[in-house]
Write a protein that holds these residues in place. Structure first.
Motif, PDB file in Angstrom:
ATOM      1  N   ALA A 282     -41.479  23.364  -8.922  1.00 18.78           N
ATOM      2  CA  ALA A 282     -40.279  23.819  -8.210  1.00 18.78           C
ATOM      3  C   ALA A 282     -39.223  22.729  -8.044  1.00 18.78           C
ATOM      4  N   ASP A 283     -37.963  23.141  -8.283  1.00 15.76           N
ATOM      5  CA  ASP A 283     -36.815  22.306  -7.920  1.00 15.76           C
ATOM      6  C   ASP A 283     -36.355  22.674  -6.516  1.00 15.76           C
ATOM      7  N   VAL A 284     -36.459  23.968  -6.236  1.00 12.53           N
ATOM      8  CA  VAL A 284     -36.001  24.503  -4.965  1.00 12.53           C
ATOM      9  C   VAL A 284     -37.158  25.285  -4.338  1.00 12.53           C
ATOM     10  N   VAL A 285     -37.344  25.136  -3.046  1.00 14.31           N
ATOM     11  CA  VAL A 285     -38.403  25.884  -2.360  1.00 14.31           C
ATOM     12  C   VAL A 285     -37.776  26.757  -1.278  1.00 14.31           C
ATOM     13  N   VAL A 286     -38.092  28.053  -1.328  1.00 21.37           N
ATOM     14  CA  VAL A 286     -37.635  28.960  -0.272  1.00 21.37           C
ATOM     15  C   VAL A 286     -38.680  28.959   0.830  1.00 21.37           C
ATOM     16  N   VAL A 287     -38.250  28.555   2.006  1.00 18.48           N
ATOM     17  CA  VAL A 287     -39.144  28.526   3.168  1.00 18.48           C
ATOM     18  C   VAL A 287     -38.773  29.704   4.059  1.00 18.48           C
ATOM     19  N   SER A 288     -39.708  30.613   4.279  1.00 18.68           N
ATOM     20  CA  SER A 288     -39.387  31.793   5.077  1.00 18.68           C
ATOM     21  C   SER A 288     -40.621  32.251   5.832  1.00 18.68           C
ATOM     22  N   TYR A 289     -40.431  33.253   6.666  1.00 14.63           N
ATOM     23  CA  TYR A 289     -41.551  33.748   7.484  1.00 14.63           C
ATOM     24  C   TYR A 289     -41.200  35.157   7.962  1.00 14.63           C
ATOM     25  N   GLY A 290     -42.228  35.900   8.367  1.00 15.21           N
ATOM     26  CA  GLY A 290     -42.012  37.246   8.899  1.00 15.21           C
ATOM     27  C   GLY A 290     -41.348  38.146   7.878  1.00 15.21           C
ATOM     28  N   ILE A 291     -40.564  39.092   8.338  1.00 16.63           N
ATOM     29  CA  ILE A 291     -39.956  40.077   7.440  1.00 16.63           C
ATOM     30  C   ILE A 291     -39.062  39.406   6.401  1.00 16.63           C
ATOM     31  N   THR A 292     -38.432  38.306   6.761  1.00 18.39           N
ATOM     32  CA  THR A 292     -37.525  37.643   5.830  1.00 18.39           C
ATOM     33  C   THR A 292     -38.262  37.165   4.578  1.00 18.39           C
ATOM     34  N   SER A 293     -39.549  36.860   4.725  1.00 19.70           N
ATOM     35  CA  SER A 293     -40.302  36.377   3.564  1.00 19.70           C
ATOM     36  C   SER A 293     -40.429  37.469   2.504  1.00 19.70           C
ATOM     37  N   ARG A 294     -40.388  38.724   2.948  1.00 25.63           N
ATOM     38  CA  ARG A 294     -40.530  39.809   1.966  1.00 25.63           C
ATOM     39  C   ARG A 294     -39.219  40.055   1.223  1.00 25.63           C
ATOM     40  N   VAL A 295     -38.118  39.817   1.891  1.00 29.21           N
ATOM     41  CA  VAL A 295     -36.822  39.891   1.205  1.00 29.21           C
ATOM     42  C   VAL A 295     -36.686  38.693   0.265  1.00 29.21           C
ATOM     43  N   ALA A 296     -37.128  37.550   0.754  1.00 31.94           N
ATOM     44  CA  ALA A 296     -37.040  36.322  -0.041  1.00 31.94           C
ATOM     45  C   ALA A 296     -37.862  36.449  -1.327  1.00 31.94           C
ATOM     46  N   GLN A 297     -38.979  37.160  -1.242  1.00 31.71           N
ATOM     47  CA  GLN A 297     -39.842  37.321  -2.415  1.00 31.71           C
ATOM     48  C   GLN A 297     -39.061  37.927  -3.579  1.00 31.71           C
ATOM     49  N   ARG A 298     -38.255  38.934  -3.254  1.00 32.81           N
ATOM     50  CA  ARG A 298     -37.441  39.590  -4.286  1.00 32.81           C
ATOM     51  C   ARG A 298     -36.464  38.583  -4.907  1.00 32.81           C
ATOM     52  N   ALA A 299     -35.849  37.792  -4.050  1.00 35.19           N
ATOM     53  CA  ALA A 299     -34.895  36.794  -4.549  1.00 35.19           C
ATOM     54  C   ALA A 299     -35.596  35.752  -5.421  1.00 35.19           C
ATOM     55  N   ILE A 300     -36.784  35.345  -5.016  1.00 33.12           N
ATOM     56  CA  ILE A 300     -37.543  34.347  -5.779  1.00 33.12           C
ATOM     57  C   ILE A 300     -37.926  34.908  -7.152  1.00 33.12           C
ATOM     58  N   ASP A 301     -38.421  36.148  -7.156  1.00 28.57           N
ATOM     59  CA  ASP A 301     -38.817  36.781  -8.426  1.00 28.57           C
ATOM     60  C   ASP A 301     -37.621  36.865  -9.379  1.00 28.57           C
ATOM     61  N   THR A 302     -36.474  37.293  -8.839  1.00 29.83           N
ATOM     62  CA  THR A 302     -35.280  37.411  -9.675  1.00 29.83           C
ATOM     63  C   THR A 302     -34.856  36.042 -10.206  1.00 29.83           C
ATOM     64  N   ALA A 303     -34.895  35.049  -9.328  1.00 30.24           N
ATOM     65  CA  ALA A 303     -34.483  33.697  -9.731  1.00 30.24           C
ATOM     66  C   ALA A 303     -35.381  33.178 -10.854  1.00 30.24           C
ATOM     67  N   ARG A 304     -36.677  33.417 -10.729  1.00 31.99           N
ATOM     68  CA  ARG A 304     -37.599  32.934 -11.771  1.00 31.99           C
ATOM     69  C   ARG A 304     -37.373  33.683 -13.087  1.00 31.99           C
ATOM     70  N   GLU A 305     -37.039  34.976 -12.953  1.00 33.98           N
ATOM     71  CA  GLU A 305     -36.711  35.736 -14.173  1.00 33.98           C
ATOM     72  C   GLU A 305     -35.508  35.112 -14.867  1.00 33.98           C
ATOM     73  N   GLN A 306     -34.610  34.553 -14.073  1.00 31.14           N
ATOM     74  CA  GLN A 306     -33.413  33.915 -14.640  1.00 31.14           C
ATOM     75  C   GLN A 306     -33.691  32.475 -15.071  1.00 31.14           C
ATOM     76  N   GLY A 307     -34.953  32.057 -14.934  1.00 28.62           N
ATOM     77  CA  GLY A 307     -35.326  30.730 -15.404  1.00 28.62           C
ATOM     78  C   GLY A 307     -35.171  29.620 -14.388  1.00 28.62           C
ATOM     79  N   LEU A 308     -34.850  29.955 -13.171  1.00 30.17           N
ATOM     80  CA  LEU A 308     -34.732  28.920 -12.138  1.00 30.17           C
ATOM     81  C   LEU A 308     -36.120  28.533 -11.633  1.00 30.17           C
ATOM     82  N   ARG A 309     -36.295  27.247 -11.392  1.00 33.98           N
ATOM     83  CA  ARG A 309     -37.612  26.786 -10.949  1.00 33.98           C
ATOM     84  C   ARG A 309     -37.644  26.815  -9.408  1.00 33.98           C
TER      85      ARG A 309
END
Lengths: 385, 307
Positions: A282-309
């Motif tokens: 990872a270059d960037v780490v998303v730190v989240s918790y609670g309900i926000t972590s589930r929204v963040a998951q979508r963003a992380i998946d999309t970012a990785r699909e775009q090749g972001l680490r």
């Protein structure tokens, strides 16, 4: 020890987070609760009120949160495992008794199903803005443990964990849900009682003559006795010595307050729970918790699909803050992205632990809804540059 | 149950200790944490007198001390919990009653006494006082009423009587005060009595009677605060206050509580005002569960203690 099967509703259920939290408490052995109705938390005690007379226990609806938060502690000193449930305005009223529980080392659980604040705020809508209050809300120096579930299943699993930690450390544990997790209905699997590990109360084995209620034996957590057992002990919210007697000297104050803090901070690594993914590259780490972590998951998946680490670090333990993990990551990642339903609370902790070695992007939201994944994605992209 | 307390007073044998002369100890000493003496109360304060009466009531009622828990709030009377050799809890300001409620509900075998002051119980804790009386929680509440906030330096309390001078009403109070026996009777208490610290035998007897009751019992004890109330209001010292209590107290058992309000220097109606039967909270709770749940109901004590 294993869970008392009478409290365990083994099987697969389709229930919301509030109900799952109640089942977790019953599985953990909670047989006493005192509450006061407040949205969006009330369903927890509604279910408890319906269930507990069939498993052997007591629920009482008190006249306010001040009462509820100390009645449960009377229950604990009589020998029960006990908890209360509330939301922001009630959590504010309970602060004095969170301090009392910390000072008297009363093992118990406070559930806060967070809604928008300040004041009456958004009674039916989510926020995560009580995170700092959970840590610092009562006056004076003390330490607590706080856990953040992100699903009904975790509301069950982690409520048991919350009770176990409260017994192990004799500390009030804050169970920091949010309105979405509380009202979200999903599958919850409740295992058989013999697969649920329960931490029993740390009861003294000393004789009545030898027992001192606040004497520790190496591990910073004293052993407890209950009212009615013949120990004739004293408990006070005043600064006290090992006998439990009030003692107003700076030396006693120093020894006591440092121990109350150290018993938690020294065990921070053992208490720390988190879920991680893709941290190695990872270059960037998303730190989240609670309900926000589930929204963040979508963003992380999309970012990785775009090749972001992009890596994921989901905080399950919020307090004590898992700063060692952040510190280790800060040495090798560019930035942390911290989305949360507040104006930047846990982001401050991330920033502190990173100590300038990685940038922290605080992605704030005042509550009433959740972040849009694309907003998180945008910050991930920015942080990756 | 005798109502003629003055006759009983003459026959009282509480002080007959049957101990040899060379081995005299104060009979209340076993009930106290003597390693915590001296206590913090001022010379002439009435709280120590009430503790003495409490201990004598324990002797006389032969109550099982192991089953007895005492809960205090904050204030001068709140310190009682620290001096009695019992399971004792010094809680937060105003919250002795809800803490005691938790103790009692989680272990119904406990006898739970709440021992606190008028400010703690009727101001900051007033909501809990009336709701515990309404629910008829089986608690014995001893309220030492010194008409003032004493620990913090003599501020106005909800009990401060007409025009008394306090540190926060330096020109005299003007807000009406609570008549505590009337308040708790209206809220549902099953036993309500008032005595002064002059009436030590009657007070000990009243505490013993409360132990015989199941339900919310309330004993108000009028007590001097010579340091902050009597002195500031030019009411003399504690001895003068005892003379006042003796001269102006009138025993009226069964008096309508609406007529027992206090004034700064007038008559003090004392006695047992209320002694009635009403099912207590836990009896009502159990009956309701048995009625609704039948065989599905599980007794709380069967699963409650977790050690």
């Amino acid at each position: 020890m294993k869970a008392d099967p009478r409290g365990v509703l083994t099987g697969e259920h389709f229930i919301d987070g509030d109900h799952a939290c109640c089942e977790g408490a019953l599985a953990a052995g909670a047989r006493f609760a005192a509450g006061y109705p407040i949205t969006p938390s009330t369903e927890v005690v509604e279910r408890f009120a319906a269930r507990v007379p069939t498993v052997g226990g007591t629920f009482i609806q008190m006249e306010d949160e001040l009462a509820a938060s100390i009645t449960l502690q009377g229950g604990v000193w009589a020998g029960a495992k006990a908890f209360t449930v509330t939301s922001g305005p009630g959590f504010s009223l309970m602060m004095e008794h969170i301090g009392y529980a910390a000072m008297t080392e009363t093992p118990c659980v406070f559930v806060d199903v967070q809604r928008g604040g300040p004041s009456t705020g958004l009674p039916t809508l989510p926020a995560q803005a009580d995170m700092m209050q959970a840590r610092w809300g009562s006056h004076g120096d003390y330490a607590v443990i706080a856990l953040c579930p992100n699903s009904p299943q975790e509301c069950f699993d982690l409520t048991i964990k919350a009770f176990n930690l409260s017994e192990e450390f004799r500390v009030p544990v804050m169970f920091m849900m949010d309105e979405v997790v509380g009202h979200m209905t999903e599958k919850v699997v409740i295992p058989p009682a013999d697969q649920i590990e329960i931490v029993p109360r740390k009861h003294t084995k000393e004789s009545v003559e030898e027992f001192q209620p606040y004497k520790t034996n190496g591990d910073l957590v004293p052993e407890i006795a209950h009212a009615g057992e013949g120990y004739r002990f004293h408990v006070t919210g005043l600064t006290h010595d090992e006998r439990g007697y009030p003692n107003m000297t700076p030396q006693t104050q120093d020894k006591l307050v440092r121990r109350l803090q150290n018993k938690i901070t020294s065990a921070a690594d053992r208490i720390a729970m988190f879920e991680e993914a893709h941290l190695k590259d990872a270059d960037v780490v998303v730190v989240s918790y609670g309900i926000t972590s589930r929204v963040a998951q979508r963003a992380i998946d999309t970012a990785r699909e775009q090749g972001l680490r992009v890596g994921k670090l989901r905080l399950i333990t919020a307090w004590p803050f898992p700063e060692k993990k952040i510190r280790q990551l800060a040495g090798r990642v560019k930035a942390f992205v911290v989305p949360e339903l507040n104006l930047g609370q846990m982001a401050l902790e991330v920033e502190r632990a990173a100590a300038g070695r990685a940038k922290t992007f605080s992605l704030t939201h005042a509550g009433g809804g959740v972040h849009r994944p694309e907003d998180i994605l945008k910050v991930i992209v920015e942080a990756s540059r | 149950m005798s109502t003629d307390l003055n006759t009983d007073l003459l026959n009282n044998d509480l002080l007959n200790t049957d101990l040899p002369d060379d081995d005299l100890v104060n009979p209340v000493e076993p009930f106290l944490r003597t390693d915590r003496m001296p206590h913090i109360w001022c010379p002439g304060c009435g709280i120590g007198t009430t503790v003495n009466c409490f201990a004598r009531a324990l002797i006389e009622s032969k109550i099982d001390l192991q089953s007895l828990a005492l809960v205090s709030g904050i204030g001068c009377t709140g310190r009682v919990a620290g001096y009695v050799a019992l399971d004792s809890f010094h809680t937060t300001h105003g919250r002795a009653i809800p803490f005691a409620t938790g103790l009692k509900l989680a272990n119904p075998k406990l006898n739970v006494v709440v021992y606190s002051g008028d400010g703690d119980l009727s101001a900051i804790g007033g909501n809990h006082l009336i709701h515990a009386a309404r629910r008829n929680i089986d608690l014995k509440v001893i309220c030492v009423n010194n008409l003032i906030y004493a620990m913090t330096g003599g501020q106005t309390a909800p009990t401060t009587p007409d025009h008394a001078t306090t540190s926060t009403n330096p020109y005299g109070t003007f807000e009406p005060s609570f008549n505590l026996p009337h308040l708790v009777e209206a809220a549902g208490a099953v036993y309500v009595a008032r005595w002064t610290t002059f009436h030590v035998r009657q007070l000990a007897r009243a505490i013993g009677e409360a132990f015989q009751k199941k339900g919310f019992s309330f004993i108000e004890v009028i007590s001097p605060c010579p340091t902050l109330y009597q002195r500031r209001n030019k009411l003399g010292d504690s001895l003068d206050t005892m003379k006042y209590y003796k001269a102006k107290s009138k025993v009226k058992n069964g008096a309508p509580t609406s007529e027992v309000g206090l004034t700064i220097s007038g008559e003090i109606i004392v006695g047992k005002f209320v002694d009635r039967e009403r099912p207590d909270y836990q009896s009502m709770m159990r009956a309701q569960y048995v009625d609704s749940l039948g065989d599905r109901f599980v007794e709380p004590m069967e699963a409650e203690v977790c050690s």
